[in-house]
Design a protein around this motif. Structure first.
Motif, PDB file in Angstrom:
ATOM      1  N   ALA A 107       0.838  -1.207   0.000  1.00  9.60           N
ATOM      2  CA  ALA A 107       0.000   0.000   0.000  1.00  9.60           C
ATOM      3  C   ALA A 107       0.871   1.254   0.000  1.00  9.60           C
ATOM      4  CB  ALA A 107      -0.937  -0.008   1.201  1.00  9.60           C
ATOM      5  N   ASP A 108       1.951   1.229   0.771  1.00  8.84           N
ATOM      6  CA  ASP A 108       2.875   2.369   0.807  1.00  8.84           C
ATOM      7  C   ASP A 108       3.523   2.598  -0.566  1.00  8.84           C
ATOM      8  OD1 ASP A 108       2.308   2.682   3.503  1.00  8.84           O
ATOM      9  OD2 ASP A 108       4.191   1.776   4.184  1.00  8.84           O
ATOM     10  N   VAL A 109       3.943   1.511  -1.200  1.00  5.67           N
ATOM     11  CA  VAL A 109       4.560   1.607  -2.529  1.00  5.67           C
ATOM     12  C   VAL A 109       3.540   2.120  -3.543  1.00  5.67           C
ATOM     13  CG1 VAL A 109       5.530   0.242  -4.437  1.00  5.67           C
ATOM     14  CG2 VAL A 109       6.341  -0.114  -2.089  1.00  5.67           C
ATOM     15  N   ALA A 110       2.319   1.636  -3.460  1.00  6.67           N
ATOM     16  CA  ALA A 110       1.271   2.099  -4.379  1.00  6.67           C
ATOM     17  C   ALA A 110       1.030   3.602  -4.208  1.00  6.67           C
ATOM     18  CB  ALA A 110      -0.015   1.319  -4.149  1.00  6.67           C
ATOM     19  N   LEU A 111       1.024   4.080  -2.973  1.00  6.45           N
ATOM     20  CA  LEU A 111       0.855   5.514  -2.720  1.00  6.45           C
ATOM     21  C   LEU A 111       2.003   6.309  -3.349  1.00  6.45           C
ATOM     22  CD1 LEU A 111      -0.463   7.991  -1.367  1.00  6.45           C
ATOM     23  CD2 LEU A 111       0.862   7.433   0.697  1.00  6.45           C
ATOM     24  N   ARG A 112       3.222   5.872  -3.113  1.00  7.38           N
ATOM     25  CA  ARG A 112       4.381   6.584  -3.669  1.00  7.38           C
ATOM     26  C   ARG A 112       4.333   6.616  -5.194  1.00  7.38           C
ATOM     27  NH1 ARG A 112       7.516   3.035  -0.106  1.00  7.38           N
ATOM     28  NH2 ARG A 112       7.176   3.922   1.941  1.00  7.38           N
ATOM     29  N   ASN A 113       3.968   5.492  -5.805  1.00  5.29           N
ATOM     30  CA  ASN A 113       3.882   5.432  -7.270  1.00  5.29           C
ATOM     31  C   ASN A 113       2.784   6.348  -7.799  1.00  5.29           C
ATOM     32  OD1 ASN A 113       6.023   3.659  -7.536  1.00  5.29           O
ATOM     33  ND2 ASN A 113       4.710   1.847  -7.478  1.00  5.29           N
ATOM     34  N   GLU A 114       1.668   6.367  -7.108  1.00  7.47           N
ATOM     35  CA  GLU A 114       0.570   7.234  -7.534  1.00  7.47           C
ATOM     36  C   GLU A 114       0.970   8.701  -7.417  1.00  7.47           C
ATOM     37  OE1 GLU A 114      -4.226   7.755  -6.879  1.00  7.47           O
ATOM     38  OE2 GLU A 114      -3.196   6.126  -5.842  1.00  7.47           O
ATOM     39  N   LEU A 115       1.677   9.048  -6.363  1.00  5.59           N
ATOM     40  CA  LEU A 115       2.131  10.436  -6.199  1.00  5.59           C
ATOM     41  C   LEU A 115       3.138  10.823  -7.279  1.00  5.59           C
ATOM     42  CD1 LEU A 115       2.445  10.674  -2.310  1.00  5.59           C
ATOM     43  CD2 LEU A 115       0.649  11.634  -3.775  1.00  5.59           C
ATOM     44  N   LEU A 116       3.994   9.891  -7.663  1.00  4.35           N
ATOM     45  CA  LEU A 116       4.943  10.166  -8.746  1.00  4.35           C
ATOM     46  C   LEU A 116       4.227  10.429 -10.072  1.00  4.35           C
ATOM     47  CD1 LEU A 116       7.768   7.560  -8.010  1.00  4.35           C
ATOM     48  CD2 LEU A 116       7.908  10.057  -7.796  1.00  4.35           C
ATOM     49  N   ALA A 117       3.085   9.779 -10.268  1.00  3.39           N
ATOM     50  CA  ALA A 117       2.328   9.943 -11.509  1.00  3.39           C
ATOM     51  C   ALA A 117       1.600  11.296 -11.567  1.00  3.39           C
ATOM     52  CB  ALA A 117       1.326   8.806 -11.670  1.00  3.39           C
ATOM     53  N   ILE A 118       1.471  11.963 -10.440  1.00  4.04           N
ATOM     54  CA  ILE A 118       0.775  13.256 -10.394  1.00  4.04           C
ATOM     55  C   ILE A 118       1.796  14.357 -10.697  1.00  4.04           C
ATOM     56  CG2 ILE A 118      -0.668  14.806  -9.020  1.00  4.04           C
ATOM     57  CD1 ILE A 118      -1.498  12.329  -7.362  1.00  4.04           C
ATOM     58  N   SER A 119       2.223  14.371 -11.925  1.00  5.58           N
ATOM     59  CA  SER A 119       3.192  15.378 -12.367  1.00  5.58           C
ATOM     60  C   SER A 119       2.457  16.663 -12.751  1.00  5.58           C
ATOM     61  CB  SER A 119       3.961  14.856 -13.582  1.00  5.58           C
ATOM     62  OG  SER A 119       3.069  14.706 -14.673  1.00  5.58           O
ATOM     63  N   ASP A 120       3.205  17.735 -12.902  1.00  2.42           N
ATOM     64  CA  ASP A 120       2.608  18.988 -13.361  1.00  2.42           C
ATOM     65  C   ASP A 120       1.942  18.798 -14.722  1.00  2.42           C
ATOM     66  OD1 ASP A 120       3.509  20.196 -11.052  1.00  2.42           O
ATOM     67  OD2 ASP A 120       5.015  21.442 -12.051  1.00  2.42           O
ATOM     68  N   ALA A 121       2.598  18.059 -15.597  1.00  2.00           N
ATOM     69  CA  ALA A 121       2.045  17.824 -16.934  1.00  2.00           C
ATOM     70  C   ALA A 121       0.715  17.071 -16.847  1.00  2.00           C
ATOM     71  CB  ALA A 121       3.043  17.051 -17.793  1.00  2.00           C
ATOM     72  N   HIS A 122       0.636  16.097 -15.950  1.00  2.00           N
ATOM     73  CA  HIS A 122      -0.606  15.344 -15.775  1.00  2.00           C
ATOM     74  C   HIS A 122      -1.721  16.248 -15.259  1.00  2.00           C
ATOM     75  CE1 HIS A 122      -3.356  12.116 -14.787  1.00  2.00           C
ATOM     76  NE2 HIS A 122      -3.445  12.617 -13.575  1.00  2.00           N
ATOM     77  N   VAL A 123      -1.398  17.089 -14.291  1.00  2.00           N
ATOM     78  CA  VAL A 123      -2.398  17.994 -13.715  1.00  2.00           C
ATOM     79  C   VAL A 123      -2.906  18.950 -14.794  1.00  2.00           C
ATOM     80  CG1 VAL A 123      -2.788  19.831 -12.023  1.00  2.00           C
ATOM     81  CG2 VAL A 123      -1.443  17.818 -11.388  1.00  2.00           C
ATOM     82  N   GLU A 124      -1.985  19.541 -15.546  1.00  2.00           N
ATOM     83  CA  GLU A 124      -2.366  20.469 -16.598  1.00  2.00           C
ATOM     84  C   GLU A 124      -3.212  19.769 -17.655  1.00  2.00           C
ATOM     85  OE1 GLU A 124      -1.741  22.828 -20.362  1.00  2.00           O
ATOM     86  OE2 GLU A 124      -0.975  20.826 -19.959  1.00  2.00           O
ATOM     87  N   TYR A 125      -2.848  18.560 -18.007  1.00  2.00           N
ATOM     88  CA  TYR A 125      -3.593  17.778 -18.998  1.00  2.00           C
ATOM     89  C   TYR A 125      -5.020  17.517 -18.523  1.00  2.00           C
ATOM     90  CZ  TYR A 125      -4.954  13.779 -21.879  1.00  2.00           C
ATOM     91  OH  TYR A 125      -5.636  12.927 -22.704  1.00  2.00           O
ATOM     92  N   THR A 126      -5.174  17.120 -17.268  1.00  2.00           N
ATOM     93  CA  THR A 126      -6.524  16.833 -16.763  1.00  2.00           C
ATOM     94  C   THR A 126      -7.394  18.085 -16.759  1.00  2.00           C
ATOM     95  OG1 THR A 126      -5.881  17.103 -14.441  1.00  2.00           O
ATOM     96  CG2 THR A 126      -5.796  14.871 -15.338  1.00  2.00           C
ATOM     97  N   LEU A 127      -6.814  19.212 -16.369  1.00  2.00           N
ATOM     98  CA  LEU A 127      -7.591  20.458 -16.352  1.00  2.00           C
ATOM     99  C   LEU A 127      -7.979  20.891 -17.764  1.00  2.00           C
ATOM    100  CD1 LEU A 127      -5.694  22.465 -13.596  1.00  2.00           C
ATOM    101  CD2 LEU A 127      -8.036  21.575 -13.469  1.00  2.00           C
ATOM    102  N   ARG A 128      -7.031  20.871 -18.678  1.00  2.00           N
ATOM    103  CA  ARG A 128      -7.319  21.293 -20.067  1.00  2.00           C
ATOM    104  C   ARG A 128      -8.337  20.366 -20.725  1.00  2.00           C
ATOM    105  NH1 ARG A 128      -4.863  25.854 -21.571  1.00  2.00           N
ATOM    106  NH2 ARG A 128      -2.792  26.170 -20.753  1.00  2.00           N
ATOM    107  N   ASN A 129      -8.187  19.062 -20.513  1.00  2.00           N
ATOM    108  CA  ASN A 129      -9.148  18.112 -21.093  1.00  2.00           C
ATOM    109  C   ASN A 129     -10.548  18.356 -20.558  1.00  2.00           C
ATOM    110  OD1 ASN A 129      -7.669  16.729 -22.939  1.00  2.00           O
ATOM    111  ND2 ASN A 129      -7.579  14.823 -21.786  1.00  2.00           N
ATOM    112  N   GLN A 130     -10.659  18.553 -19.261  1.00  2.00           N
ATOM    113  CA  GLN A 130     -11.962  18.811 -18.644  1.00  2.00           C
ATOM    114  C   GLN A 130     -12.564  20.095 -19.210  1.00  2.00           C
ATOM    115  OE1 GLN A 130     -11.881  18.932 -14.348  1.00  2.00           O
ATOM    116  NE2 GLN A 130     -13.670  20.248 -14.273  1.00  2.00           N
TER     117      GLN A 130
END
Length: 178
Positions: free
Chosen positions: A131-154
């Motif tokens: 569970a700890d590893v899954a959390l760390r991996n998920e946090l790594l996936a939340i990059s600035d590019a990902h955040v910007e992509y989700t907002l622009r797509n929405q």
């Protein structure tokens, strides 16, 4: 000379600020009640940090250049562009916190499912570490590019006017100057 888009800019500000308000509301509602032994576990620390950072973003003063008077369409245009930029940065920051908080809540839920009301012991160790590893991996996936992509797509899916929204590079630059 005015470009006739000040009404569109004003509507865009309203849209961005509505998203920002909704994100702030969600982040203010985060409630995790760890035991004393769990208080410093990374998922609970993450949730507290997300709440604190959201409050800090809300408390920051408006960052656009002040206008002495917005009595002409050109002055209004520049003022509205500044507000769009500031609001977009705040929304971006809160969206990132929102995604991180969701990861933290999934971690809490997974931890609760693993423990089923028991104190952690050796039989839980492998699952808790996963569970700890899954959390760390998920946090790594939340990059600035990902955040910007989700907002622009929405926004694009909802047909919003995005012509003057700041780019990711501009957002990052504004954040680094704060």
């Amino acid at each position: 000379m005015s470009d006739g888009l000040n009404d569109a800019r004003a509507i865009r500000i309203t849209e961005i600020m509505t998203d920002f308000r909704n994100l702030q509301y969600y982040l203010s509602q985060l409630r995790a009640t760890p035991t004393a032994e769990e208080y410093y576990l990374e998922g609970f620390v993450l949730l507290r940090n997300c709440t604190t950072e959201a409050q800090t973003i809300l408390a920051k003063p408006f960052a656009a250049a002040p206008s002495s008077s917005a009595d002409t369409p050109d002055k209004q245009r520049e003022q509205l562009k500044g507000i769009i930029a500031d609001a977009a940065v705040r929304r971006f920051q809160c969206q990132k916190l929102y995604l991180q908080a969701h990861a933290g809540l999934r971690w809490v839920s997974t931890r609760t499912s693993i423990l089923r009301g028991q104190k952690p012991n050796a039989t839980h160790l492998t699952a808790l570490q996963a569970a700890d590893v899954a959390l760390r991996n998920e946090l790594l996936a939340i990059s600035d590019a990902h955040v910007e992509y989700t907002l622009r797509n929405q926004d694009a899916a909802e047909g919003k006017w995005l012509a003057e929204d700041p780019t990711l590079a501009q957002i990052q630059q504004m954040i680094s100057r704060r």
